[in-house]
Scaffold this motif. Structure first.
Motif, short mmCIF file in Angstrom:
data_model
loop_
_atom_site.label_atom_id
_atom_site.label_comp_id
_atom_site.label_asym_id
_atom_site.label_seq_id
_atom_site.Cartn_x
_atom_site.Cartn_y
_atom_site.Cartn_z
N TYR A 1 -4.95 -5.54 -7.90
CA TYR A 1 -4.38 -4.27 -7.67
C TYR A 1 -5.37 -3.08 -7.72
O TYR A 1 -6.45 -3.09 -8.75
CB TYR A 1 -3.39 -3.73 -9.05
CG TYR A 1 -3.10 -2.54 -9.20
CD1 TYR A 1 -2.16 -1.89 -8.27
CD2 TYR A 1 -3.50 -1.58 -10.15
CE1 TYR A 1 -1.80 -0.56 -8.41
CE2 TYR A 1 -3.23 -0.31 -10.43
CZ TYR A 1 -2.15 0.28 -9.53
OH TYR A 1 -1.78 1.70 -9.55
N LYS A 2 -5.32 -2.05 -7.23
CA LYS A 2 -6.40 -0.89 -7.04
C LYS A 2 -5.64 0.42 -7.03
O LYS A 2 -4.64 0.64 -6.33
CB LYS A 2 -7.24 -1.10 -5.76
CG LYS A 2 -8.37 0.32 -5.77
CD LYS A 2 -9.02 0.42 -4.60
CE LYS A 2 -8.18 0.69 -3.36
NZ LYS A 2 -8.94 1.17 -2.25
N TYR A 3 -5.87 1.28 -7.88
CA TYR A 3 -5.64 2.54 -7.83
C TYR A 3 -6.66 3.45 -7.86
O TYR A 3 -7.76 3.35 -8.36
CB TYR A 3 -5.06 2.96 -9.38
CG TYR A 3 -4.90 4.40 -9.30
CD1 TYR A 3 -3.62 5.21 -8.99
CD2 TYR A 3 -5.63 5.22 -10.20
CE1 TYR A 3 -3.66 6.48 -8.95
CE2 TYR A 3 -5.37 6.80 -10.33
CZ TYR A 3 -4.12 7.24 -9.46
OH TYR A 3 -4.10 8.71 -9.88
N GLN A 4 -6.82 4.27 -6.45
CA GLN A 4 -7.92 5.15 -6.10
C GLN A 4 -7.38 6.53 -6.01
O GLN A 4 -6.51 6.71 -5.16
CB GLN A 4 -8.36 4.39 -4.89
CG GLN A 4 -9.59 5.42 -4.31
CD GLN A 4 -9.95 4.70 -3.01
OE1 GLN A 4 -10.11 3.58 -2.95
NE2 GLN A 4 -10.38 5.46 -2.15
N LYS A 5 -8.00 7.49 -6.46
CA LYS A 5 -7.87 9.13 -6.28
C LYS A 5 -9.19 9.70 -6.46
O LYS A 5 -9.60 9.77 -7.62
CB LYS A 5 -6.77 9.41 -7.24
CG LYS A 5 -6.26 10.77 -6.87
CD LYS A 5 -5.03 11.59 -7.85
CE LYS A 5 -4.48 12.86 -7.58
NZ LYS A 5 -3.43 13.11 -8.19
N THR B 1 -1.75 6.27 -0.32
CA THR B 1 -2.86 5.24 -0.27
C THR B 1 -3.65 5.19 -1.82
O THR B 1 -4.49 4.61 -1.83
CB THR B 1 -3.98 5.51 0.76
OG1 THR B 1 -4.54 6.80 0.32
CG2 THR B 1 -3.41 5.64 2.14
N PHE B 2 -2.74 5.83 -2.97
CA PHE B 2 -3.42 5.81 -4.27
C PHE B 2 -3.34 4.38 -4.78
O PHE B 2 -4.14 4.00 -5.57
CB PHE B 2 -2.67 6.88 -5.14
CG PHE B 2 -3.05 7.93 -4.77
CD1 PHE B 2 -3.73 8.43 -4.00
CD2 PHE B 2 -2.01 9.01 -5.40
CE1 PHE B 2 -4.24 9.90 -3.71
CE2 PHE B 2 -2.33 10.36 -5.00
CZ PHE B 2 -3.17 10.91 -4.26
N HIS B 3 -2.39 3.54 -4.24
CA HIS B 3 -1.91 2.25 -4.87
C HIS B 3 -2.11 1.05 -3.72
O HIS B 3 -1.41 1.26 -2.73
CB HIS B 3 -0.60 2.31 -5.36
CG HIS B 3 -0.40 3.21 -6.55
ND1 HIS B 3 -0.79 3.12 -7.92
CD2 HIS B 3 0.25 4.44 -6.48
CE1 HIS B 3 -0.24 4.40 -8.53
NE2 HIS B 3 0.10 5.12 -7.75
N GLN B 4 -2.71 -0.13 -4.13
CA GLN B 4 -2.80 -1.28 -3.22
C GLN B 4 -2.76 -2.35 -3.88
O GLN B 4 -3.45 -2.63 -5.01
CB GLN B 4 -4.11 -1.18 -2.53
CG GLN B 4 -4.05 -1.85 -1.20
CD GLN B 4 -5.35 -1.88 -0.53
OE1 GLN B 4 -6.09 -0.91 -0.59
NE2 GLN B 4 -5.74 -2.89 0.39
N ARG C 1 1.08 -1.20 0.18
CA ARG C 1 -0.03 0.03 -0.03
C ARG C 1 0.84 1.25 0.11
O ARG C 1 1.87 1.35 0.75
CB ARG C 1 -0.80 0.10 1.13
CG ARG C 1 -2.08 1.12 1.29
CD ARG C 1 -2.66 1.28 2.60
NE ARG C 1 -3.44 0.33 2.90
CZ ARG C 1 -4.88 0.22 2.80
NH1 ARG C 1 -5.23 1.61 2.05
NH2 ARG C 1 -5.52 -0.61 2.95
N SER C 2 0.64 2.28 -0.96
CA SER C 2 1.65 3.25 -1.11
C SER C 2 1.31 4.46 -0.06
O SER C 2 0.16 4.21 0.83
CB SER C 2 1.30 3.92 -2.36
OG SER C 2 0.09 4.36 -2.38
N ALA D 1 -11.68 5.40 -9.23
CA ALA D 1 -10.80 4.23 -8.90
C ALA D 1 -10.68 3.09 -10.16
O ALA D 1 -11.62 3.08 -10.82
CB ALA D 1 -11.46 3.27 -7.62
#
Length: 318
Positions: free
Chosen positions: A194-198, A150-153, A146-147, A202
């Motif tokens: 993989y999740k990208y969220q901003k 929190t953008f990347h997980q 997890r970055s 998402a």
């Protein structure tokens, strides 16, 4: 033996969900739609060629803790028998599933599901129906990365499917050997998500691979690879509620079935679906639905054609 496994599985599910919150790591319940989309994997794993299989995607990797119920429907067209060319037979696969995801530590969660299947195919000789408990599933899910922003997980999972559903040898003689309540085998799965969220958007990329073993009747359904890409956008939100939409694609690839170690012809295949859905949440309750339509389908060497899939769920955050 299956009866004792079912009883034990039910006791574990109830006791875990009812245990004191102080004994578990309990992250804050998130109302964002894209963080609470549920998986369609492990639904009806009695499928060597996709027909009847609620594919993976495994979006539940990123959910907070929950317990809920989901209805999943699938429609296929198949040949009436091996000697005709027209796809005239309608086949309907339906599943009602109890599922849940319980956190054990900050990074480790346990996912469990118990399905009830009721399937139907309309033949020239009359309707054929089967119903009963399906194969239960259990998976450990671990947060790999997890970055800081929190953008990347990135999450990974390893799971097992417990053969509680009945496998009927007579069912494998038809065009679709997947018209079963269960595979009759212990199957194993590996998954990555993989999740990208901003901000309001998402993106989720999911893949998993299922290794299917030979059952006591010496029949083995083909291994299965699933992949999915889904975008989510929050449409509306206030202090207690959220509404989000999602749009994406999902693909499935199926290896050959085997009997006594010999490859069964016309059992491998693949399919690609487009999907559209939404989720609405109010406090700890969430309601969601999804429609999937095939963009490409080549199941059982063309003997089976995917037509549609539909699902709806209601969950409660623990």
């Amino acid at each position: 033996m299956k009866k004792y496994i079912l009883i034990l599985f039910t006791i574990i599910t109830i006791s875990v969900s009812a245990s004191e919150k102080d004994s578990l790591y309990l992250p804050r319940y998130e109302a964002q739609t894209y963080a609470s989309i549920k998986s369609q994997r492990f639904f009806c794993d009695a499928c060597g060629c996709a027909a009847g299989n609620g594919s993976s995607g495994f979006e539940s990797l990123l959910n907070p803790q929950f317990i809920g119920i989901k209805y999943f429907a699938q429609h296929y067209k198949a040949k009436e028998n091996l000697f005709t060319n027209d796809l005239t037979q309608n086949q309907y696969f339906n599943t009602v599933q109890i599922w849940g995801k319980i956190p054990v530590t900050k990074k480790l969660s346990i996912y469990a599901s118990l399905p009830f299947n009721f399937h139907e195919k309309k033949t020239l000789q009359g309707d054929i129906k089967v119903s009963g408990i399906g194969d239960a599933s259990l998976m450990g899910i671990y947060e790999l990365m997890r970055s800081k922003n929190t953008f990347h997980q990135l999450n990974g999972g390893i799971g097992v499917k417990i053969p509680l559903g009945k496998f009927d040898e007579r069912g494998i003689t038809g065009v679709n050997p997947s018209f079963q309540l269960g595979t009759g085998s212990w199957d194993y799965q590996m998954a990555l998500s993989y999740k990208y969220q901003k901000s309001l958007f998402a993106l989720m990329v999911n893949t998993d691979y299922t290794l299917k073993t030979e059952n006591k009747k010496h029949y083995q359904f083909g291994n299965q690879w699933n992949y999915a890409v889904t975008g989510f956008h929050r449409i509306w939100k206030n202090e207690n509620s959220t509404i989000s939409g999602k749009l994406g694609m999902q693909g499935e690839v199926y290896d050959w079935n085997k009997q006594f170690g010999e490859i069964m012809p016309r059992t491998a295949g693949s399919a690609l679906y487009g999907k559209l859905g939404f989720e609405a949440s109010y406090k700890k309750f969430s309601l969601g639905s999804e429609l999937m339509l095939p963009a490409y389908t080549n199941l059982a060497s063309g003997d089976i054609e995917a037509r549609s899939r539909f699902s709806v769920f209601v969950n409660f955050g623990l």
